[in-house]
Design an enzyme around this catalytic site. Sequence first.
Site: not given
Ligand SMILES: *Cc1c(COP(=O)(O)O)cnc(C)c1O
Length: 461
Positions: A111
Amino acid sequence: MRYVSTRGVAPVLSFEDTVLTGLASDGGLYVPEIIPKLSHKEFIELSKCSYIESAYRIMRLFIDDVDDMSLKLLIKKSYTRFCNDSIVPIKQIGNNQFLLDLFTGPTFAFKDIALQFMGNLIDYFLKKRGEKAVIMGATSGDTGSAAIAGFCDCNNLDMFILHPNKMVSEIQRRQMTTVKQDNIHNIALKGNFDDAQAIVKDSFNNRGFIKGRRLIAINSINWARILAQTVYYIVSALAVGAPFRNVSFTVPSANFGNIFAGYIAYKMGLPIRQLIIATNVNNILHRIIEYNDFSIRNLVNTIAPAMDIVVSSNFERLLFYAYNKDSNAINNLIYNFNNKNYTILDEKPLKKLRTLFYSTSVNDNTILSILSQFYNRNGFIVDPHTAIGLMAAERCNNFPEIPMITLATAHPAKFYDTILKSGLFLKLPSLLNELLLKEEQYSILPADISKVHSYILSVCH
Ligand SMILES: *Cc1c(COP(=O)(O)O)cnc(C)c1O
């Protein structure tokens, strides 16, 4: 570039307004009016560029209201806190098998790639407008720290992150509460994650309370986050032989933000053969693709907690394209879903989706066994979310001759307890270790919206 809502009623907006608005006023999600295409030659040129330069060339196509110089600077600044020069290092882990590390940013999760950029971008727009804003978000752990790291140097906004008191791990809490900047405010709410989310939601329905400031949401429905993520699909595909050959991706998925960015890369002309949706047992995405079962089920807490969701908000964007941009059809589907807790897709669009999207769902026991199997085979440890991706890449890969890139979405140290449970040992990286010594700053508040609002007003700049 203009942006339209998937539900077709909200006003058409510029990139700047789309980013500052987040959710469209008709409840829909903003998507670009036209998705620009890259030619074969342009892909080849991109393959010679650094990550920063590629990000600039790709995002530039969707952004026409930031001047070249400023956009370049914004992008450059957004990737200075990554600990690997290539930003997204790629490793070969088998014959035509690759792992793309997306966790070299300040909070060790993918993220960061989008939220570092979004922080700089929003601050830039606010400064230009002479506006001040308040950002609110609820977190069950991971998004909060990445959002705080993305916005802590922004001068034109105050950020309030609500987490359920005593219900996030110590590392997760400390990643949020040890950030010193005085525009960052952590609230430990005496309630659970749903209480925190409800307060944030109600605040948006009650915007008046912040008296003239703009209120911005920090969730994965913001178009800027999708756009920033599209870059690494293109960069990594070029690294393993595109555009001269097809490439496939497996993506640990929850809100569908990450993998939807891959779909945008596909629409831009990147030759992608398979996009594999990997879910934990909160598997609405898998049920839709496999069984046309688009229904709500109760939340299950898993050892891949960043993927514990009931509804995948970004899936509406994919439906919009699957239904050839027919907003009426989208409104009908969503209306049914909101009223009956399920909806049914038409055969034709679903069939079309199934030529690109594949899916599987992985339970906790399988995650634990993949963790140790992977370590024994490759000599390094992955995190539980990535383990789900690796299992899916094995189960759903229909074309062994095509390179398969699995997205590694978090650093294993963030999920230390689970790694120990799988029988492996892991040293905490020094950056996380240092957190344990730093001073924390947060306020504990009751799950009462009026108390939260008066707190926000009392500390806002
Ligand atoms: C947020 C997150 C996801 C999921 O991603 P999306 O964009 O919500 O599909 C997967 N793995 C980790 C470690 C995350 O923080």
